[in-house]
Design an enzyme around this catalytic site. Structure first.
Site, PDB file in Angstrom:
ATOM      1  N   GLU A 167      13.640  14.810  29.742  1.00  0.00           N
ATOM      2  CA  GLU A 167      12.986  15.356  28.538  1.00  0.00           C
ATOM      3  C   GLU A 167      14.025  16.123  27.733  1.00  0.00           C
ATOM      4  O   GLU A 167      14.739  16.964  28.302  1.00  0.00           O
ATOM      5  CB  GLU A 167      11.858  16.295  28.980  1.00  0.00           C
ATOM      6  N   ARG A 198      14.308  18.464   6.684  1.00  0.00           N
ATOM      7  CA  ARG A 198      13.774  19.834   6.639  1.00  0.00           C
ATOM      8  C   ARG A 198      14.034  20.526   7.962  1.00  0.00           C
ATOM      9  O   ARG A 198      14.379  19.886   8.951  1.00  0.00           O
ATOM     10  CB  ARG A 198      12.264  19.789   6.359  1.00  0.00           C
ATOM     11  N   ARG A 254      10.929  29.861  21.069  1.00  0.00           N
ATOM     12  CA  ARG A 254      10.097  29.645  19.888  1.00  0.00           C
ATOM     13  C   ARG A 254       8.673  30.169  20.105  1.00  0.00           C
ATOM     14  O   ARG A 254       8.449  31.012  20.978  1.00  0.00           O
ATOM     15  CB  ARG A 254      10.147  28.159  19.517  1.00  0.00           C
ATOM     16  N   HIS A 301      14.968  18.244  23.948  1.00  0.00           N
ATOM     17  CA  HIS A 301      14.512  18.876  22.704  1.00  0.00           C
ATOM     18  C   HIS A 301      15.716  19.333  21.899  1.00  0.00           C
ATOM     19  O   HIS A 301      16.683  19.870  22.469  1.00  0.00           O
ATOM     20  CB  HIS A 301      13.619  20.080  22.996  1.00  0.00           C
ATOM     21  N   TYR A 355      16.334  22.016  13.900  1.00  0.00           N
ATOM     22  CA  TYR A 355      16.564  20.648  14.359  1.00  0.00           C
ATOM     23  C   TYR A 355      17.912  20.053  13.950  1.00  0.00           C
ATOM     24  O   TYR A 355      18.192  18.898  14.265  1.00  0.00           O
ATOM     25  CB  TYR A 355      15.422  19.746  13.856  1.00  0.00           C
ATOM     26  N   ALA A 381       5.873  17.207  19.343  1.00  0.00           N
ATOM     27  CA  ALA A 381       4.751  18.129  19.568  1.00  0.00           C
ATOM     28  C   ALA A 381       3.839  17.674  20.703  1.00  0.00           C
ATOM     29  O   ALA A 381       3.113  18.502  21.284  1.00  0.00           O
ATOM     30  CB  ALA A 381       3.958  18.294  18.272  1.00  0.00           C
ATOM     31  N   PRO A 441       6.569  12.251  17.595  1.00  0.00           N
ATOM     32  CA  PRO A 441       6.086  12.412  16.218  1.00  0.00           C
ATOM     33  C   PRO A 441       6.979  13.292  15.335  1.00  0.00           C
ATOM     34  O   PRO A 441       7.495  14.319  15.790  1.00  0.00           O
ATOM     35  CB  PRO A 441       4.707  13.070  16.400  1.00  0.00           C
ATOM     36  N   ASN A 442       7.089  12.847  14.111  1.00  0.00           N
ATOM     37  CA  ASN A 442       7.797  13.546  13.023  1.00  0.00           C
ATOM     38  C   ASN A 442       9.317  13.536  13.153  1.00  0.00           C
ATOM     39  O   ASN A 442      10.013  13.995  12.256  1.00  0.00           O
ATOM     40  CB  ASN A 442       7.296  14.995  12.862  1.00  0.00           C
ATOM     41  N   ASN A 482      12.202  12.580  23.713  1.00  0.00           N
ATOM     42  CA  ASN A 482      11.838  13.808  23.006  1.00  0.00           C
ATOM     43  C   ASN A 482      10.383  13.595  22.573  1.00  0.00           C
ATOM     44  O   ASN A 482      10.122  12.897  21.589  1.00  0.00           O
ATOM     45  CB  ASN A 482      12.726  14.047  21.789  1.00  0.00           C
TER      46      ASN A 482
HETATM   47  O1  CA2 Z   1      12.910  20.738  19.459  1.00  0.00           O
HETATM   48  C1  CA2 Z   1      12.419  19.614  19.542  1.00  0.00           C
HETATM   49  O2  CA2 Z   1      13.095  18.600  19.692  1.00  0.00           O
HETATM   50  C2  CA2 Z   1      10.910  19.448  19.418  1.00  0.00           C
HETATM   51  O3  CA2 Z   1      10.505  18.443  20.343  1.00  0.00           O
HETATM   52  C3  CA2 Z   1      10.655  18.996  17.990  1.00  0.00           C
HETATM   53  C4  CA2 Z   1       9.175  18.897  17.640  1.00  0.00           C
HETATM   54  C5  CA2 Z   1       8.440  20.169  18.035  1.00  0.00           C
HETATM   55  O4  CA2 Z   1       7.054  20.008  17.811  1.00  0.00           O
HETATM   56  C6  CA2 Z   1       8.680  20.553  19.484  1.00  0.00           C
HETATM   57  O5  CA2 Z   1       8.015  21.760  19.746  1.00  0.00           O
HETATM   58  C7  CA2 Z   1      10.152  20.714  19.746  1.00  0.00           C
HETATM   59  C8  CA2 Z   1       8.981  18.683  16.138  1.00  0.00           C
HETATM   60  C9  CA2 Z   1       9.738  17.571  15.542  1.00  0.00           C
HETATM   61  C10 CA2 Z   1       9.494  17.640  14.063  1.00  0.00           C
HETATM   62  O6  CA2 Z   1      10.685  17.330  13.405  1.00  0.00           O
HETATM   63  C11 CA2 Z   1      10.774  17.611  12.070  1.00  0.00           C
HETATM   64  C12 CA2 Z   1      11.932  17.225  11.467  1.00  0.00           C
HETATM   65  C13 CA2 Z   1      12.108  17.477  10.126  1.00  0.00           C
HETATM   66  C14 CA2 Z   1      11.113  18.099   9.402  1.00  0.00           C
HETATM   67  C15 CA2 Z   1       9.954  18.489  10.012  1.00  0.00           C
HETATM   68  C16 CA2 Z   1       9.783  18.239  11.361  1.00  0.00           C
END
Ligand code: CA2
Length: 147
Positions: A97, A17, A106, A99, A22, A76, A9-10, A73
């Site tokens: 897996e 952002r 974090r 990230h 990221y 969340a 997701p996301n 990946n």
């Molecule tokens: O570090 C990672 O790859 C995560 O899997 C990314 C997830 C986060 O919930 C994990 O804890 C770690 C979030 C991805 C959200 O990506 C965004 C990208 C741009 C703007 C907002 C969120």
């Protein structure tokens, strides 16, 4: 060898952002890097992204008998999804897996993964390189295995 890359997701929002966590690449850019690496290694690669937990479970189930390895990946859902963990365990496909951020640097709630215990291994904190290292790890794992 046939590899599936699953983005949770996301991750479709990447590049817009939170660059500190990221990076600046979009998901398409990351997929293009993976495609190039797969081509060099002469392996087939496919990509899937969903924001829905059930769809990610479906993708893992559908990978059975089709893909030899998965780079995932879980976003969340890493920290919440017993369903995704069960699907990976049931599929019996080697999973790495990955990230983008280092989840261990974090918030507390990001420091537990339901997926790690059923994955071959985890790569966390190297931005887009995490995916490329994950792909490399799957290839190395397959090369080590007889047959
Ligand atoms: O570090 C990672 O790859 C995560 O899997 C990314 C997830 C986060 O919930 C994990 O804890 C770690 C979030 C991805 C959200 O990506 C965004 C990208 C741009 C703007 C907002 C969120």
């Amino acid at each position: 060898m046939n590899i599936l890359v699953i983005h949770g997701p996301n991750l479709n929002l990447l590049g817009r952002r939170e660059p500190d966590h990221y990076g600046i690449l979009t998901l398409d850019m990351i997929n293009a890097l993976l495609q190039e690496a797969a081509q060099k290694a002469r392996i087939a690669i496919s990509f899937y992204q969903s924001n829905a937990e059930g769809e990610l479970v479906d993708a893992v189930q559908k990978a059975i008998g089709v893909f030899d390895g998965i780079v995932i990946n879980p976003g969340a859902y890493t920290h919440t999804s017993i369903a995704l963990r069960d699907a990976i365990l049931a599929a019996g496909i080697p999973v790495v897996e990955v990230h983008l951020s280092n989840i261990y640097c974090r918030e507390d709630f990001r420091q537990h993964s339901y997926i790690s215990g059923v994955a071959l291994g985890v790569i966390s904190g190297f931005r887009e390189q995490s995916y490329l290292l994950g792909l490399q790890a799957l290839i190395a794992h397959a090369d080590r295995k007889p047959g």
